[in-house]
Design a protein around this motif. Sequence first.
Motif, PDB file in Angstrom:
ATOM      1  N   THR A   1      -0.599  14.125  -4.604  1.00 11.70           N
ATOM      2  CA  THR A   1       0.357  13.447  -5.485  1.00 11.70           C
ATOM      3  C   THR A   1      -0.229  13.393  -6.896  1.00 11.70           C
ATOM      4  O   THR A   1      -1.422  13.655  -7.090  1.00 11.70           O
ATOM      5  CB  THR A   1       0.629  12.019  -4.977  1.00 11.70           C
ATOM      6  OG1 THR A   1      -0.614  11.308  -4.920  1.00 11.70           O
ATOM      7  CG2 THR A   1       1.275  12.048  -3.600  1.00 11.70           C
TER       8      THR A   1
ATOM      9  N   ASP B   1      -0.307  -2.371  -2.150  1.00 15.92           N
ATOM     10  CA  ASP B   1       0.837  -2.556  -3.046  1.00 15.92           C
ATOM     11  C   ASP B   1       0.308  -2.866  -4.441  1.00 15.92           C
ATOM     12  O   ASP B   1      -0.897  -2.810  -4.684  1.00 15.92           O
ATOM     13  CB  ASP B   1       1.777  -3.662  -2.529  1.00 15.92           C
ATOM     14  CG  ASP B   1       1.062  -5.005  -2.381  1.00 15.92           C
ATOM     15  OD1 ASP B   1       0.121  -5.268  -3.167  1.00 15.92           O
ATOM     16  OD2 ASP B   1       1.425  -5.784  -1.489  1.00 15.92           O
TER      17      ASP B   1
ATOM     18  N   ASN C   1       4.978   4.987  -5.735  1.00 16.98           N
ATOM     19  CA  ASN C   1       5.534   4.335  -4.551  1.00 16.98           C
ATOM     20  C   ASN C   1       4.918   4.906  -3.270  1.00 16.98           C
ATOM     21  O   ASN C   1       4.407   4.177  -2.412  1.00 16.98           O
ATOM     22  CB  ASN C   1       7.056   4.540  -4.558  1.00 16.98           C
ATOM     23  CG  ASN C   1       7.735   3.842  -3.399  1.00 16.98           C
ATOM     24  OD1 ASN C   1       7.237   2.837  -2.891  1.00 16.98           O
ATOM     25  ND2 ASN C   1       8.852   4.379  -2.963  1.00 16.98           N
ATOM     26  N   TRP C   2       4.896   6.230  -3.161  1.00 19.68           N
ATOM     27  CA  TRP C   2       4.332   6.883  -1.974  1.00 19.68           C
ATOM     28  C   TRP C   2       2.824   6.616  -1.871  1.00 19.68           C
ATOM     29  O   TRP C   2       2.294   6.426  -0.770  1.00 19.68           O
ATOM     30  CB  TRP C   2       4.625   8.387  -2.032  1.00 19.68           C
ATOM     31  CG  TRP C   2       3.920   9.177  -0.964  1.00 19.68           C
ATOM     32  CD1 TRP C   2       3.033  10.188  -1.143  1.00 19.68           C
ATOM     33  CD2 TRP C   2       4.028   9.006   0.465  1.00 19.68           C
ATOM     34  NE1 TRP C   2       2.575  10.659   0.056  1.00 19.68           N
ATOM     35  CE2 TRP C   2       3.170   9.947   1.066  1.00 19.68           C
ATOM     36  CE3 TRP C   2       4.754   8.131   1.286  1.00 19.68           C
ATOM     37  CZ2 TRP C   2       3.024  10.058   2.442  1.00 19.68           C
ATOM     38  CZ3 TRP C   2       4.605   8.231   2.666  1.00 19.68           C
ATOM     39  CH2 TRP C   2       3.759   9.188   3.216  1.00 19.68           C
ATOM     40  N   GLN C   3       2.131   6.543  -2.998  1.00 26.37           N
ATOM     41  CA  GLN C   3       0.682   6.288  -2.973  1.00 26.37           C
ATOM     42  C   GLN C   3       0.378   4.910  -2.375  1.00 26.37           C
ATOM     43  O   GLN C   3      -0.604   4.738  -1.650  1.00 26.37           O
ATOM     44  CB  GLN C   3       0.112   6.409  -4.391  1.00 26.37           C
ATOM     45  CG  GLN C   3       0.081   7.845  -4.880  1.00 26.37           C
ATOM     46  CD  GLN C   3      -0.173   7.985  -6.367  1.00 26.37           C
ATOM     47  OE1 GLN C   3      -0.093   7.020  -7.118  1.00 26.37           O
ATOM     48  NE2 GLN C   3      -0.479   9.194  -6.805  1.00 26.37           N
ATOM     49  N   MET C   4       1.248   3.933  -2.663  1.00 24.97           N
ATOM     50  CA  MET C   4       1.054   2.596  -2.083  1.00 24.97           C
ATOM     51  C   MET C   4       1.262   2.644  -0.565  1.00 24.97           C
ATOM     52  O   MET C   4       0.457   2.151   0.219  1.00 24.97           O
ATOM     53  CB  MET C   4       2.020   1.586  -2.720  1.00 24.97           C
ATOM     54  CG  MET C   4       1.807   1.355  -4.206  1.00 24.97           C
ATOM     55  SD  MET C   4       0.125   0.868  -4.640  1.00 24.97           S
ATOM     56  CE  MET C   4      -0.360   2.261  -5.664  1.00 24.97           C
ATOM     57  N   HIS C   5       2.367   3.286  -0.141  1.00 20.63           N
ATOM     58  CA  HIS C   5       2.652   3.415   1.302  1.00 20.63           C
ATOM     59  C   HIS C   5       1.498   4.099   2.025  1.00 20.63           C
ATOM     60  O   HIS C   5       1.034   3.657   3.061  1.00 20.63           O
ATOM     61  CB  HIS C   5       3.902   4.259   1.526  1.00 20.63           C
ATOM     62  CG  HIS C   5       5.171   3.535   1.254  1.00 20.63           C
ATOM     63  ND1 HIS C   5       5.503   2.349   1.863  1.00 20.63           N
ATOM     64  CD2 HIS C   5       6.199   3.829   0.438  1.00 20.63           C
ATOM     65  CE1 HIS C   5       6.682   1.945   1.426  1.00 20.63           C
ATOM     66  NE2 HIS C   5       7.117   2.821   0.549  1.00 20.63           N
ATOM     67  N   ARG C   6       1.067   5.198   1.452  1.00 22.89           N
ATOM     68  CA  ARG C   6       0.084   6.045   2.115  1.00 22.89           C
ATOM     69  C   ARG C   6      -1.247   5.324   2.322  1.00 22.89           C
ATOM     70  O   ARG C   6      -1.949   5.551   3.298  1.00 22.89           O
ATOM     71  CB  ARG C   6      -0.131   7.293   1.262  1.00 22.89           C
ATOM     72  CG  ARG C   6      -0.946   8.357   1.940  1.00 22.89           C
ATOM     73  CD  ARG C   6      -1.032   9.571   1.045  1.00 22.89           C
ATOM     74  NE  ARG C   6      -1.566  10.702   1.768  1.00 22.89           N
ATOM     75  CZ  ARG C   6      -1.650  11.918   1.261  1.00 22.89           C
ATOM     76  NH1 ARG C   6      -1.197  12.158   0.057  1.00 22.89           N
ATOM     77  NH2 ARG C   6      -2.156  12.898   1.963  1.00 22.89           N
ATOM     78  N   ASN C   7      -1.595   4.457   1.367  1.00 18.87           N
ATOM     79  CA  ASN C   7      -2.881   3.757   1.449  1.00 18.87           C
ATOM     80  C   ASN C   7      -2.747   2.337   2.007  1.00 18.87           C
ATOM     81  O   ASN C   7      -3.739   1.611   2.066  1.00 18.87           O
ATOM     82  CB  ASN C   7      -3.535   3.711   0.062  1.00 18.87           C
ATOM     83  CG  ASN C   7      -3.979   5.097  -0.387  1.00 18.87           C
ATOM     84  OD1 ASN C   7      -4.923   5.657   0.142  1.00 18.87           O
ATOM     85  ND2 ASN C   7      -3.249   5.683  -1.336  1.00 18.87           N
ATOM     86  N   GLY C   8      -1.533   1.952   2.382  1.00 19.84           N
ATOM     87  CA  GLY C   8      -1.331   0.616   2.945  1.00 19.84           C
ATOM     88  C   GLY C   8      -1.600  -0.496   1.950  1.00 19.84           C
ATOM     89  O   GLY C   8      -2.119  -1.549   2.308  1.00 19.84           O
TER      90      GLY C   8
ATOM     91  N   ASP D   1       4.609   9.344  -8.398  1.00 20.78           N
ATOM     92  CA  ASP D   1       4.362   9.194  -6.956  1.00 20.78           C
ATOM     93  C   ASP D   1       3.780   7.828  -6.587  1.00 20.78           C
ATOM     94  O   ASP D   1       3.275   7.645  -5.473  1.00 20.78           O
ATOM     95  CB  ASP D   1       3.405  10.290  -6.479  1.00 20.78           C
ATOM     96  CG  ASP D   1       3.944  11.684  -6.750  1.00 20.78           C
ATOM     97  OD1 ASP D   1       5.144  11.919  -6.477  1.00 20.78           O
ATOM     98  OD2 ASP D   1       3.184  12.530  -7.245  1.00 20.78           O
TER      99      ASP D   1
END
Length: 288
Positions: A37, A65, A56-63, A54
Amino acid sequence: MDVLVLGTAAAEQWPSIYCRCDICCRVRRDGGRDVRTRSSLRIGERYQIDFGPDANWQMHRNGIDLFDLEHLFITHTHSDHFQFEEIVSKSHAIRANSKPLAVYMSVPAAEYLERILHTFDAQIEDEEDLAAWRRRFPVRALEYFRSFEIGELGVTTIKGSHLAEGMDQFSINYLIRLPDGRCLLYAVDTGYYQEEAWEYLRGKRVDILVMDCTFPTRRTEPRSFGHHTLASFLGTLERMREIGFIDGRTKVCATHFDIHQALPHGEMQALFDGSAVPVTVAYDGLAL
Ligand SMILES: [Zn+2]
Ligand SMILES: [Zn+2]
């Protein structure tokens, strides 16, 4: 304080969303470390460098916020590093941290932002609302080659060899002293430094260097401006070693790769393995 590499791609995605070349199809099929990303770096919970498309996806991917984020350092305003509407989307959160989110950038970047800000401000008609909105997202303009104490960090602004929108908007490469005493340089985006930067680095040293190597397979001159090729990246490491800025204890990472002028992760690591200074090819989610 944890340092987490959130993204390691240049402007083009890995895989590129419009592309069905062999490389993009393979990345889409196999995933792994070749899914990259747009480049950014998280430092602890309260600090981050760059905020690309990216996030938003970086937060999801690493658990994780952005709840605790208070200080956002922008290297330059190219869209892979700076998405202002996403930054201020904090206003839509129902239970957000009530502190301001300060946005730091170079003086030319702040001037550029001020010129385009009306396109965002236009959505807020009331003057008081507008003033409140600006207090929630204060923009702090930083001069090049200066040091600041920001929160728990010592922050020094190195002028990168990379130009963005507006007048003379050179990127900022952030030299950061962490609370545990370690120093890191996030040299994204940049190419071979101009002499004023080399002079400024003399006498300084880092424990961690994360540096642009956007075009590892491009064959150009060894001192490329804008982004590093392999030759330019290695030449920069050599000169950094000569002036003592890096040494055997420095962890060196390459990042900000262009999918069409780089290699799959394993092959790219092999490309760097022969270098005099050990280099780790960064990947999304790498903890430093
Ligand atoms: Zn970039
Ligand atoms: Zn750029």
